[in-house]
Design a protein around this motif. Structure first.
Motif, PDB file in Angstrom:
ATOM      1  N   LEU A  13      43.024  34.978  41.107  1.00 21.71           N
ATOM      2  CA  LEU A  13      42.974  36.411  40.651  1.00 21.71           C
ATOM      3  C   LEU A  13      42.217  37.175  41.924  1.00 21.71           C
ATOM      4  N   ARG A  14      41.623  36.624  42.881  1.00 18.51           N
ATOM      5  CA  ARG A  14      41.193  37.527  43.962  1.00 18.51           C
ATOM      6  C   ARG A  14      42.218  37.740  45.204  1.00 18.51           C
ATOM      7  N   THR A  15      43.040  36.602  45.169  1.00 14.17           N
ATOM      8  CA  THR A  15      44.036  36.633  46.010  1.00 14.17           C
ATOM      9  C   THR A  15      45.125  37.788  45.446  1.00 14.17           C
ATOM     10  N   ALA A  16      45.279  37.875  44.253  1.00 11.21           N
ATOM     11  CA  ALA A  16      46.247  38.885  43.829  1.00 11.21           C
ATOM     12  C   ALA A  16      45.571  40.339  43.870  1.00 11.21           C
ATOM     13  N   GLY A  17      44.377  40.276  44.064  1.00 10.05           N
ATOM     14  CA  GLY A  17      43.575  41.765  44.145  1.00 10.05           C
ATOM     15  C   GLY A  17      43.121  42.240  42.690  1.00 10.05           C
ATOM     16  N   VAL A  18      43.314  41.199  41.930  1.00  2.00           N
ATOM     17  CA  VAL A  18      42.910  41.635  40.508  1.00  2.00           C
ATOM     18  C   VAL A  18      41.486  42.157  40.232  1.00  2.00           C
ATOM     19  N   ASP A  19      40.488  41.562  40.995  1.00  2.00           N
ATOM     20  CA  ASP A  19      39.160  42.003  40.967  1.00  2.00           C
ATOM     21  C   ASP A  19      38.826  43.265  41.309  1.00  2.00           C
ATOM     22  N   GLU A  20      39.904  44.049  42.215  1.00  2.00           N
ATOM     23  CA  GLU A  20      39.431  45.206  42.701  1.00  2.00           C
ATOM     24  C   GLU A  20      39.727  46.206  41.631  1.00  2.00           C
ATOM     25  N   GLY A  21      40.212  45.916  40.696  1.00  2.00           N
ATOM     26  CA  GLY A  21      40.376  47.017  39.311  1.00  2.00           C
ATOM     27  C   GLY A  21      39.627  46.210  38.202  1.00  2.00           C
ATOM     28  N   ILE A  22      39.631  45.123  37.994  1.00  2.00           N
ATOM     29  CA  ILE A  22      38.851  44.346  36.843  1.00  2.00           C
ATOM     30  C   ILE A  22      37.810  43.345  37.339  1.00  2.00           C
ATOM     31  N   PRO A  23      36.267  43.917  37.480  1.00  2.00           N
ATOM     32  CA  PRO A  23      35.319  43.218  38.060  1.00  2.00           C
ATOM     33  C   PRO A  23      35.152  41.815  37.769  1.00  2.00           C
ATOM     34  N   ILE A  24      35.162  40.773  38.438  1.00  2.00           N
ATOM     35  CA  ILE A  24      34.928  39.405  38.133  1.00  2.00           C
ATOM     36  C   ILE A  24      33.265  39.053  38.119  1.00  2.00           C
ATOM     37  N   VAL A  25      32.684  38.594  37.107  1.00  2.00           N
ATOM     38  CA  VAL A  25      31.216  38.479  36.795  1.00  2.00           C
ATOM     39  C   VAL A  25      30.747  37.094  36.341  1.00  2.00           C
ATOM     40  N   ARG A  26      29.460  36.762  36.491  1.00  2.00           N
ATOM     41  CA  ARG A  26      29.186  35.486  36.478  1.00  2.00           C
ATOM     42  C   ARG A  26      28.288  35.085  35.171  1.00  2.00           C
ATOM     43  N   SER A  27      27.683  36.407  34.343  1.00  2.00           N
ATOM     44  CA  SER A  27      26.865  36.114  33.507  1.00  2.00           C
ATOM     45  C   SER A  27      27.149  37.159  32.464  1.00  2.00           C
TER      46      SER A  27
END
Lengths: 66, 144
Positions: free
Chosen positions: A42-56
Motif C-alpha cells: 500500500l505504501r509502495t503504491a502511495g495509497v497511504d498518501e490519500g488513505i491514512p494507515i493507522v494501528r488502532s
C-alpha cells in the motif's frame, strides 16, 4: 484490514474508489491494521498518501476527526 | 522436488482463476518463503491481468507462464504474442494531487518493478518476453 493477507492493484483500486466515493459524500476512510506485507505494498503504491494507515481504533478516530 | 512449472493461460478472466492453485503448489513444494510467495503471486496477477485487459492485437488467445526455482533466483517468465509492450515504459502513479483527482489504475506495473530484484523485457520471435527475478527466495536456503 488485519484479515487481508494479499492485495494487488485491483484491490487497491477498489479501496481508492471507495475512499473517493466517501469523500464525495463528506466522509473519510482510513485503513486499520494491515498485515506487514500488505502495508508495504500500500505504501509502495502511495495509497497511504490519500488513505491514512493507522494501528488502532483510537488512532483511526483521531485521524478521521482531524 | 519440482523446480519448474509451465502454464498456458487463455486470455480471459475466468481462465486466470486456474493459475493460482498451481502456483501455490509450486511455491509450497519448493519451500519458497512467505515474502517470495507474495511477490510471485503479485507479479503473475499484475502482468497477466494487464495482458488480458490491455494487450493489443494478440496473435493467439494464449499466454505462457514459466516458473523456475534455481539456486541464485526464482525466475518468472511470461510470454505473449500481442503488440510490443515494455513494462519499464509505464509511469508510476502520481500522488501529489488530492484523492478526488486520483485514478484507480496505473499501480500494477509500478508494484511489479518495486517488488522484484530484476525485471527484463525483450521482444523475441514476435513475442513479448518478460522475466522477473527474486533472489534469496527459499525458506530452506535462508535457514541453512
Amino acid at each position: 484490514m488485519s484479515e487481508v493477507s494479499f492485495i494487488a492493484s485491483l484491490g487497491m483500486g477498489m479501496l481508492i474508489a471507495c475512499a473517493k466515493s466517501l469523500e464525495r459524500h463528506g466522509a473519510r476512510m482510513v485503513l486499520l491494521n494491515p498485515q506487514e506485507t500488505v502495508e508495504k505494498l500500500l505504501r509502495t503504491a502511495g495509497v497511504d498518501e490519500g488513505i491514512p494507515i493507522v494501528r488502532s481504533e483510537g488512532e483511526a478516530l483521531a485521524a478521521l476527526a482531524s | 522436488m519440482p523446480q519448474d512449472l509451465t502454464l498456458t493461460v487463455k486470455r480471459e478472466f475466468a481462465a486466470f482463476k486456474s493459475v493460482t492453485p498451481a502456483v501455490d503448489r509450486f511455491l509450497q513444494e519448493n519451500q519458497a518463503s512467505a515474502e517470495t510467495s507474495y511477490k510471485v503471486k503479485l507479479v503473475i496477477e499484475e502482468i497477466i491481468l494487464n495482458l488480458i485487459r490491455h494487450a493489443m492485437n494478440p496473435a493467439s488467445d494464449e499466454i505462457q507462464i514459466h516458473l523456475a526455482a534455481e539456486q541464485d533466483a526464482l525466475r518468472i517468465v511470461i510470454e505473449d504474442d500481442s503488440n510490443p509492450f515494455d513494462p519499464h515504459a509505464s509511469t508510476s502513479p502520481k500522488r501529489d494531487a488530492p484523492l478526488s483527482k486520483w485514478g484507480i489504475g496505473g499501480m500494477g506495473l509500478h508494484l511489479v518493478r518495486s517488488m522484484v530484484d530484476r525485471l527484463d523485457y525483450e521482444r523475441r520471435g514476435g513475442k513479448n518476453r518478460l522475466e522477473a527475478q527474486i533472489v534469496a527466495w527459499s525458506n530452506k536456503r535462508e535457514s541453512t
